[in-house]
Motif scaffolding. Sequence first.
Motif, PDB file in Angstrom:
ATOM      1  N   ARG A  73      44.068  49.876  17.609  1.00 56.76           N
ATOM      2  CA  ARG A  73      44.091  50.604  18.892  1.00 56.76           C
ATOM      3  C   ARG A  73      45.328  51.466  19.025  1.00 56.76           C
ATOM      4  O   ARG A  73      45.293  52.527  19.628  1.00 56.76           O
ATOM      5  N   ALA A  74      46.429  50.971  18.464  1.00 55.84           N
ATOM      6  CA  ALA A  74      47.690  51.703  18.565  1.00 55.84           C
ATOM      7  C   ALA A  74      47.853  52.701  17.433  1.00 55.84           C
ATOM      8  O   ALA A  74      48.904  53.329  17.298  1.00 55.84           O
ATOM      9  N   GLY A  75      46.817  52.871  16.595  1.00 54.60           N
ATOM     10  CA  GLY A  75      46.922  53.732  15.424  1.00 54.60           C
ATOM     11  C   GLY A  75      46.406  55.137  15.672  1.00 54.60           C
ATOM     12  O   GLY A  75      46.399  55.636  16.804  1.00 54.60           O
ATOM     13  N   TRP A  76      45.919  55.771  14.613  1.00 51.71           N
ATOM     14  CA  TRP A  76      45.469  57.165  14.677  1.00 51.71           C
ATOM     15  C   TRP A  76      44.089  57.227  15.340  1.00 51.71           C
ATOM     16  O   TRP A  76      43.909  57.839  16.397  1.00 51.71           O
ATOM     17  N   VAL A  77      43.136  56.597  14.682  1.00 49.50           N
ATOM     18  CA  VAL A  77      41.784  56.472  15.252  1.00 49.50           C
ATOM     19  C   VAL A  77      41.387  55.012  15.093  1.00 49.50           C
ATOM     20  O   VAL A  77      41.601  54.425  14.024  1.00 49.50           O
ATOM     21  N   ALA A  96      36.116  54.453  10.053  1.00 49.52           N
ATOM     22  CA  ALA A  96      36.261  55.423  11.144  1.00 49.52           C
ATOM     23  C   ALA A  96      36.469  56.821  10.570  1.00 49.52           C
ATOM     24  O   ALA A  96      37.168  56.995   9.572  1.00 49.52           O
ATOM     25  N   HIS A  97      35.844  57.804  11.199  1.00 50.53           N
ATOM     26  CA  HIS A  97      36.002  59.200  10.803  1.00 50.53           C
ATOM     27  C   HIS A  97      37.156  59.801  11.581  1.00 50.53           C
ATOM     28  O   HIS A  97      37.122  59.844  12.803  1.00 50.53           O
ATOM     29  N   VAL A  98      38.157  60.265  10.853  1.00 52.10           N
ATOM     30  CA  VAL A  98      39.300  60.880  11.528  1.00 52.10           C
ATOM     31  C   VAL A  98      39.031  62.373  11.658  1.00 52.10           C
ATOM     32  O   VAL A  98      38.734  63.039  10.663  1.00 52.10           O
ATOM     33  N   PRO A  99      39.083  62.908  12.896  1.00 46.66           N
ATOM     34  CA  PRO A  99      38.832  64.340  13.053  1.00 46.66           C
ATOM     35  C   PRO A  99      39.935  65.158  12.381  1.00 46.66           C
ATOM     36  O   PRO A  99      41.108  64.980  12.696  1.00 46.66           O
TER      37      PRO A  99
END
Lengths: 308, 308
Positions: A73-77, A96-99
């Motif tokens: 939760r505290a990360g990038w995605v 998870a797909h990082v935009p």
Amino acid sequence: MAGVSHIVVDWGTSSFRLWALDRAGAVLAERRSPQGLAASGAEGFETVLESHLAALALPESVPVMMCGMVGSRAGWVEAAYVATPAGLDGLTEKAAHVPSARRLIRILPGIAQRGAAGADVMRGEETQLLPLIRDGFKGLACLPGTHSKWVRVEGGEVSGFATFMTGELFHLLRSASILVPAVEGAAMVDPASDAFAQGVKDGLAAPEMLGNQLFRLRAAWLLEGEGPQAALARLSGLLLGTELAGAARFGGRGPVALIASGPAAALYQVALALAGVADITTHDAEECVRAGLHAAAVTAFRLERTCA
Amino acid sequence: MAGVSHIVVDWGTSSFRLWALDRAGAVLAERRSPQGLAASGAEGFETVLESHLAALALPESVPVMMCGMVGSRAGWVEAAYVATPAGLDGLTEKAAHVPSARRLIRILPGIAQRGAAGADVMRGEETQLLPLIRDGFKGLACLPGTHSKWVRVEGGEVSGFATFMTGELFHLLRSASILVPAVEGAAMVDPASDAFAQGVKDGLAAPEMLGNQLFRLRAAWLLEGEGPQAALARLSGLLLGTELAGAARFGGRGPVALIASGPAAALYQVALALAGVADITTHDAEECVRAGLHAAAVTAFRLERTCA
């Protein structure tokens, strides 16, 4: 840089490790920094990642597979936890797909256990387990750390696990408890020391006496002038022995794959032998996370490219 | 002030409590302050003590009996530990003589255990036990606290004991560990809550899983949104249950004298009942320390006056 098939990144709370791999998983280049979550959050995750990729002169087309707290939760995605039982395919599908306009970036999820087995979570360790899973391992994996994991692996999946706060208790007790004067000034714990072995045996024999055994470290300092080196080794041994007593309840004394690096590997090898575990194989944690990320990258990006 | 036979003082790390007693031990006056060891060391122990005596307008002839950390190495005068087995006479004989031109001042020693039973120490609790010893109690005494004591009392003596770091672990875990976000904002633990009882049962059933049970508190917060009140109660219950599992090994499930004050009394009563201890008597810790100091004062000062 030529021949790079994909990038893999282990991005944790306090460290960043990146490897450029070829198709077979061989390391062509690597980057390490203390840019863990706290540092990176302020600077921007994409900025940190791209600066490392730029330093390696990598083209934008190279995809990136990551694991660790960067997916919390505290990360990038956030890469939401996958439920047990979980294997390579399940983890990869739920990445998870990082935009990013520049490249494919995926973050592997952690694993959550719910229900009667007890609520528990891991994030990062699941990736270290992937090489074992790929190789058909069946038994318990032990991953020492601030929060040590004991993981049941069978049928190509993680079927259950238990986390022990051993490392964190060690840190709290040595640095912020009434035991500080007894252990102050001690160097690293010697896995070959009698004091460490005694602590492990005491922890294994009477884990319900942990709170008492801890206080006795102070009493031995007060009454017998026990030195800090022996006291710290006994403290470490007591906590490991108690953990192993719990792990025996969790999964018996069958084959154990120890996934560790640094000083923890030797300490756990000694402690496991004292606990009567005969069948131990030791694996380097960094090699495991890299191989696990590689396996996930091959699975995920081949699939995505085929479908595209 | 008339009728005062002697003064008794419980002088600990963080508090100072003084009572003026008559010959029978009845309280004629009292003084309380937060002038524990740290505060008093700077000001001067004699200055602190005499200021309280002056406030009560007591003559210089009145003798003073003290116990607690004031007799430790960091205290006023060290009262060296008496070895187990130890009773009223042994403790009184070994009381440290505090040099004072004004009056007789004595500090009761703590008790040390050495040898096969395991190094352990108490200082202050031995005085709370004196009324039980005087009354012929035979069984286990439980004195909850930062460092809980379980003490075997028989034949008018303390024959052995075990200290558990339960209270300190609770404090460290709730305030400085990864459990902080799970318990933050919780008020006091409710002894009647289901969460506390569940923690006690889990700790009793599997004390070797403590390190795992602790981490599960975090997992339950992450996965199930368990609230801080329940989490703190489970944390407290787990630590007490684990202590009771150890205490059962130490001394069986016979009669237990619980010497406690404040919230600890109710928590331990519930936990002891869940552990199957049927024969519990509860004693107020402050009344016990005052009665113990009175018994020691009568023994010591009568003897000294007779000999003088």
